[in-house]
Design a protein around this motif. Structure first.
Motif, PDB file in Angstrom:
ATOM      1  N   SER A 220      11.623  23.576  37.249  1.00  0.00           N
ATOM      2  CA  SER A 220      10.697  24.060  36.229  1.00  0.00           C
ATOM      3  C   SER A 220      11.297  23.916  34.833  1.00  0.00           C
ATOM      4  CB  SER A 220      10.369  25.539  36.462  1.00  0.00           C
ATOM      5  OG  SER A 220       9.728  25.748  37.700  1.00  0.00           O
TER       6      SER A 220
ATOM      7  N   ARG B  56      10.008  25.128  30.596  1.00  0.00           N
ATOM      8  CA  ARG B  56       8.987  25.668  29.703  1.00  0.00           C
ATOM      9  C   ARG B  56       9.158  25.061  28.321  1.00  0.00           C
ATOM     10  NH1 ARG B  56       7.280  31.709  27.550  1.00  0.00           N
ATOM     11  NH2 ARG B  56       9.157  31.500  26.263  1.00  0.00           N
TER      12      ARG B  56
ATOM     13  N   ALA C 193      -2.572  18.984  28.869  1.00  0.00           N
ATOM     14  CA  ALA C 193      -3.173  20.315  28.879  1.00  0.00           C
ATOM     15  C   ALA C 193      -3.617  20.672  27.464  1.00  0.00           C
ATOM     16  CB  ALA C 193      -2.196  21.361  29.394  1.00  0.00           C
TER      17      ALA C 193
ATOM     18  N   ILE D 246      -5.669  24.051  25.019  1.00  0.00           N
ATOM     19  CA  ILE D 246      -6.122  25.440  24.993  1.00  0.00           C
ATOM     20  C   ILE D 246      -6.904  25.674  23.711  1.00  0.00           C
ATOM     21  CG2 ILE D 246      -3.966  26.258  23.919  1.00  0.00           C
ATOM     22  CD1 ILE D 246      -4.232  28.781  25.724  1.00  0.00           C
TER      23      ILE D 246
ATOM     24  N   THR E 251      -9.239  26.502  28.683  1.00  0.00           N
ATOM     25  CA  THR E 251      -8.115  25.599  28.906  1.00  0.00           C
ATOM     26  C   THR E 251      -8.589  24.335  29.612  1.00  0.00           C
ATOM     27  OG1 THR E 251      -7.560  26.696  30.993  1.00  0.00           O
ATOM     28  CG2 THR E 251      -6.361  27.408  29.020  1.00  0.00           C
TER      29      THR E 251
ATOM     30  N   TYR F 103      -6.791  20.968  31.931  1.00  0.00           N
ATOM     31  CA  TYR F 103      -5.619  20.360  32.568  1.00  0.00           C
ATOM     32  C   TYR F 103      -5.990  19.001  33.133  1.00  0.00           C
ATOM     33  CZ  TYR F 103      -3.611  25.031  32.349  1.00  0.00           C
ATOM     34  OH  TYR F 103      -3.140  26.237  31.912  1.00  0.00           O
TER      35      TYR F 103
ATOM     36  N   LYS G 113      -2.788  20.021  37.454  1.00  0.00           N
ATOM     37  CA  LYS G 113      -3.466  21.274  37.830  1.00  0.00           C
ATOM     38  C   LYS G 113      -2.701  21.984  38.936  1.00  0.00           C
ATOM     39  CE  LYS G 113      -8.230  20.115  36.588  1.00  0.00           C
ATOM     40  NZ  LYS G 113      -9.578  19.762  37.102  1.00  0.00           N
TER      41      LYS G 113
ATOM     42  N   ARG H 159       0.174  23.223  38.685  1.00  0.00           N
ATOM     43  CA  ARG H 159       1.622  23.159  38.429  1.00  0.00           C
ATOM     44  C   ARG H 159       1.976  23.525  36.991  1.00  0.00           C
ATOM     45  NH1 ARG H 159       4.192  18.470  38.642  1.00  0.00           N
ATOM     46  NH2 ARG H 159       2.381  17.195  38.065  1.00  0.00           N
TER      47      ARG H 159
ATOM     48  N   THR I 247       0.948  25.347  33.219  1.00  0.00           N
ATOM     49  CA  THR I 247       0.147  26.400  32.600  1.00  0.00           C
ATOM     50  C   THR I 247       0.359  26.370  31.097  1.00  0.00           C
ATOM     51  OG1 THR I 247       0.349  27.806  34.567  1.00  0.00           O
ATOM     52  CG2 THR I 247      -0.372  28.858  32.511  1.00  0.00           C
TER      53      THR I 247
ATOM     54  N   SER J  92      -0.340  28.176  27.430  1.00  0.00           N
ATOM     55  CA  SER J  92      -0.644  29.494  26.880  1.00  0.00           C
ATOM     56  C   SER J  92      -0.275  29.493  25.404  1.00  0.00           C
ATOM     57  CB  SER J  92       0.118  30.600  27.628  1.00  0.00           C
ATOM     58  OG  SER J  92       1.515  30.407  27.516  1.00  0.00           O
TER      59      SER J  92
ATOM     60  N   GLN K  57       4.246  25.837  30.521  1.00  0.00           N
ATOM     61  CA  GLN K  57       5.087  26.131  31.675  1.00  0.00           C
ATOM     62  C   GLN K  57       4.846  25.057  32.722  1.00  0.00           C
ATOM     63  OE1 GLN K  57       7.393  28.704  32.213  1.00  0.00           O
ATOM     64  NE2 GLN K  57       7.884  27.537  34.067  1.00  0.00           N
TER      65      GLN K  57
ATOM     66  N   ASN L 109       5.918  23.757  36.427  1.00  0.00           N
ATOM     67  CA  ASN L 109       6.552  24.067  37.703  1.00  0.00           C
ATOM     68  C   ASN L 109       6.374  22.899  38.675  1.00  0.00           C
ATOM     69  OD1 ASN L 109       7.142  26.676  36.708  1.00  0.00           O
ATOM     70  ND2 ASN L 109       5.186  27.473  37.465  1.00  0.00           N
TER      71      ASN L 109
END
Length: 123
Positions: free
Chosen positions: A17, A19, A49, A51, A58, A60, A65, A67, A69, A71, A82, A84
């Protein structure tokens, strides 16, 4: 005008992962839709992605999708990605971008760009 500065990229093994963060200058960040694009060597830049300005909408890309995120924290003028369960095919330069006209989330038209941060996923 807004300046965007990405951070958080690096080298990670598959399955790991990261960020990403994108810090924006100025007092208008909360009015902008924000996006994370990526560009792999020899490939076109693509929207990973996005927002909306208030965070309520949002988008993706299908391949991320579940995996990734996205924000945002408007009080900190920062948008995050993020990531992952990273895969080698996620290897790319990741760019943060701002849309001052609040176009529909998921489009490719943005007005301001960061300098990019490299993400490398080893197998």
């Amino acid at each position: 005008q807004v300046q965007l500065v990405e951070s958080g990229g690096g080298l990670v093994q598959a399955g790991g992962s990261l960020r990403l963060s994108c810090a924006a200058s100025g007092r208008t960040f909360s009015r902008y839709n924000m996006g994370w694009f990526r560009q792999a060597p020899g490939k076109e830049r693509e929207l990973a992605a996005a927002i909306s300005w208030g965070g309520g909408t949002t988008y993706y890309k299908d391949s991320v999708k579940g995996r990734f995120t996205i924000s945002r924290d408007n009080a900190k003028n920062t948008v995050y990605l993020q990531m992952n369960s990273l895969k080698p095919e996620d290897t790319a330069v990741y760019y943060c971008a701002a849309d001052r006209l609040r176009r529909p989330v998921g489009g490719n038209e943005y007005d301001y760009w960061g300098q990019g941060t490299q993400v490398t996923v080893s197998s």
